[in-house]
Design an enzyme around this catalytic site. Structure first.
Site, PDB file in Angstrom:
ATOM      1  N   GLY A  46       4.813  24.993  11.850  1.00 25.42           N
ATOM      2  CA  GLY A  46       5.689  24.067  11.138  1.00 25.42           C
ATOM      3  C   GLY A  46       7.119  24.531  10.925  1.00 25.42           C
ATOM      4  N   ASP A 104       2.792  24.677  -0.362  1.00 27.36           N
ATOM      5  CA  ASP A 104       2.017  23.614  -1.009  1.00 27.36           C
ATOM      6  C   ASP A 104       1.143  24.270  -2.093  1.00 27.36           C
ATOM      7  OD1 ASP A 104       0.444  21.387  -1.564  1.00 27.36           O
ATOM      8  OD2 ASP A 104      -0.332  21.139   0.439  1.00 27.36           O
ATOM      9  N   ASP A 160       3.887  18.431  10.834  1.00 25.67           N
ATOM     10  CA  ASP A 160       3.086  17.458  11.571  1.00 25.67           C
ATOM     11  C   ASP A 160       2.095  16.707  10.704  1.00 25.67           C
ATOM     12  OD1 ASP A 160       1.415  19.857  11.176  1.00 25.67           O
ATOM     13  OD2 ASP A 160      -0.025  18.795  12.432  1.00 25.67           O
ATOM     14  N   ARG A 166       6.328  16.283  14.745  1.00 29.70           N
ATOM     15  CA  ARG A 166       7.129  17.510  14.557  1.00 29.70           C
ATOM     16  C   ARG A 166       8.567  17.364  15.026  1.00 29.70           C
ATOM     17  NH1 ARG A 166       3.660  21.679  13.111  1.00 29.70           N
ATOM     18  NH2 ARG A 166       1.589  21.688  14.060  1.00 29.70           N
TER      19      ARG A 166
END
Ligand code: IMP
Ligand code: MG
Length: 176
Positions: A46, A104, A160, A166
């Site tokens: 990512g 996260d 994604d 992406r």
């Protein structure tokens, strides 16, 4: 609005907002690491776009390594553990900057920091473009944060949804 797989996403952060925040993060890192030669560790997949834009604005001497955390079954512990792969530079006694797209729950960063401590990194700083503060339950808050965002699913700018999206220049959020 974009459709990715079965879900609609709407623009959340525009390209120019992202670029100016990336610039500000680079300014902060440049102040902090001036005169040092840290090792920048980019956590794939990512973070590839963020890392690519950020390092172009970095003025201090540095090295870069790209890593992945992949899970495998450890039969001795009979559990699913995360293995760090791709680290091709010695970490011992180095100042390390971890580059993440998004923090996260913080569990990925827990694993990263734990592994880098075992490898005897001298200092470890985390720089994350996005931080979901309300979802966070880890031990290592990012030291450098681009945007603190609510707990919703985002895609684009490297991130994604089931491997798609992406390439998007903007960051989109799930439309409800
Ligand atoms: P954590 O371990 O829960 O902090 O999450 C770490 C990884 O999950 C991030 O590096 C992302 O690759 C992925 N992730 C978390 N939230 C999102 C999201 O909203 N969109 C896309 N990927 C996410
Ligand atoms: Mg990531």
């Amino acid at each position: 609005m974009v459709l990715i797989h079965d879900k609609y996403f709407e623009i959340y952060l525009k390209s120019d907002e992202i670029q100016s925040e990336v610039k500000e993060l680079a300014v902060k890192l440049n102040e902090k690491f001036e005169g040092k030669t840290p090792l920048i560790i980019v956590v794939l997949n990512g973070s590839f776009m963020f890392a690519s834009d950020l390092v172009k604005q970095i003025s201090f001497d540095h090295e870069i390594s790209f890593v992945k955390l992949s899970s495998y079954n450890d039969f001795s512990s009979l559990g699913n553990v995360l293995e760090l792969i791709g680290l091709n530079i010695d970490v011992e006694n180095r100042d390390v900057i971890i580059l993440e797209d998004i923090v996260d729950t913080g569990l990925t960063m827990n694993t990263m920091v734990e592994k880098l401590k075992v490898l005897k990194a001298k200092t470890i700083k985390i720089c994350s473009l996005l931080f979901k503060e309300n979802a966070f339950k880890g031990d290592h808050k990012p030291d450098f944060i681009g945007f603190t965002i609510p707990d919703f699913f985002v895609v684009g700018y490297g991130m994604d949804y089931n491997q798609k999206g992406r390439n998007l220049q903007e960051i989109y959020k799930l439309k409800n």
